[in-house]
Design an enzyme around this catalytic site. Sequence first.
Site, PDB file in Angstrom:
ATOM      1  N   ASP A 214      -4.413 -12.947   3.249  1.00  0.00           N
ATOM      2  CA  ASP A 214      -5.737 -12.245   3.897  1.00  0.00           C
ATOM      3  C   ASP A 214      -6.926 -12.451   2.977  1.00  0.00           C
ATOM      4  OD1 ASP A 214      -4.546 -10.382   2.085  1.00  0.00           O
ATOM      5  OD2 ASP A 214      -4.619  -8.884   3.711  1.00  0.00           O
TER       6      ASP A 214
ATOM      7  N   ASP B  70      -2.864 -10.330  -2.610  1.00  0.00           N
ATOM      8  CA  ASP B  70      -3.513 -10.092  -1.051  1.00  0.00           C
ATOM      9  C   ASP B  70      -4.842  -9.700  -1.251  1.00  0.00           C
ATOM     10  OD1 ASP B  70      -1.958  -8.628   1.357  1.00  0.00           O
ATOM     11  OD2 ASP B  70      -4.112  -7.763   0.861  1.00  0.00           O
TER      12      ASP B  70
ATOM     13  N   HIS C  33       0.864  -1.201   0.013  1.00  0.00           N
ATOM     14  CA  HIS C  33       0.174  -0.079   0.017  1.00  0.00           C
ATOM     15  C   HIS C  33       0.915   1.225   0.107  1.00  0.00           C
ATOM     16  CE1 HIS C  33      -3.663  -2.253   0.470  1.00  0.00           C
ATOM     17  NE2 HIS C  33      -3.352  -2.772   1.621  1.00  0.00           N
TER      18      HIS C  33
ATOM     19  N   HIS D 234      -6.456  -7.253  -0.389  1.00  0.00           N
ATOM     20  CA  HIS D 234      -6.461  -5.667  -0.692  1.00  0.00           C
ATOM     21  C   HIS D 234      -5.754  -5.410  -1.884  1.00  0.00           C
ATOM     22  CE1 HIS D 234      -6.837  -6.571   3.678  1.00  0.00           C
ATOM     23  NE2 HIS D 234      -7.893  -5.428   3.493  1.00  0.00           N
TER      24      HIS D 234
HETATM   25 ZN   LIG Z   1      -4.065  -7.187   2.903  1.00  0.00          ZN
END
Ligand SMILES: [Zn+2]
Length: 311
Positions: free
Chosen positions: A248, A167, A130, A169
């Site tokens: 995740d 991931d 991120h 996200h």
């Molecule tokens: Zn994540």
Amino acid sequence: MTTAYFSHPDCRGHDMGAGHPECPQRLDAIEDHLLATGLDIALTRRDAPLARHHDLTLAHSEGYLLELDEFLQQAVETGEHTAIDQDTNVCPGTRQAMLRAAGAAVAATDAVIDGEAINAFCAIRPPGHHATRSQAMGFCFYNNVSIAARHALDVRGLERVAIVDFDVHHGNGTEDIVAGDERILMVSFFQDQIYPFSGGVPMGENMVNLPIPAYTRGGEIRDLIRSQWLPRLEEFRPQMIFISAGFDAHREDELGQLGLVEADYAWITQQLVDVAARHCGGRIVSCLEGGYSLSSLARSVAAHLRVLAGV
Ligand SMILES: [Zn+2]
């Protein structure tokens, strides 16, 4: 040649406070599981070195690095957490942890290019995907995978590398850094409409973004990988593959609502190992990103490592 496993005790020294999901115990859970299953014997352990300033500038602006240094210095001087945003803060141990994390990614890249290991996994934190060129966010400070990919290109002279991000996200930071860099193909999937609420419209032609609705199971995700990732990877013929390995999207992880299980991580890893065998002499560097249910994180990392190590 074996699979190299890069980590460092300093990566435990970054602690964002009681109850924070991105906690030092994540690495303990992975280590414990590798020992309990005997999988550690199949890996060559390497200590992560500290990243150098030059490494960090491969992905980040000087202004951002200075600004981050001020946060880190403040945490050291006060001995307390210094908040960058509501999810992300630094403590006195953060500087060493983040330098080891980025340093691991760079050293793993060198080890694989130099033929010291067939591939490598970096059990590191803080994660990186991120972190944009000029902003820390979402538990991330230095974009470890982008730094490593640029190191392979700019320092080691490779011409084409792929970044694969599974991931749950969206890897918005990596996209911010590599979109438009035609030497890099980035393929990812991520759960739609969750943090960081981006990725729906790719920022460059070198991006393959697959937003996926909540509660999608592994079978459907495998179909998407077969139809959307693999043809692009084949066509691109990367000379090395970097993985943003977040776990995740596992069914048991409460930070996302996707339905992957260990067998899906093994399957995805096998596809990437096969692409790497066809195009890049097996060269893969995988870096830990998310994964917050300690039990499913440890089991999923083991599934990923078993395929990387071929055991
Ligand atoms: Zn994540």
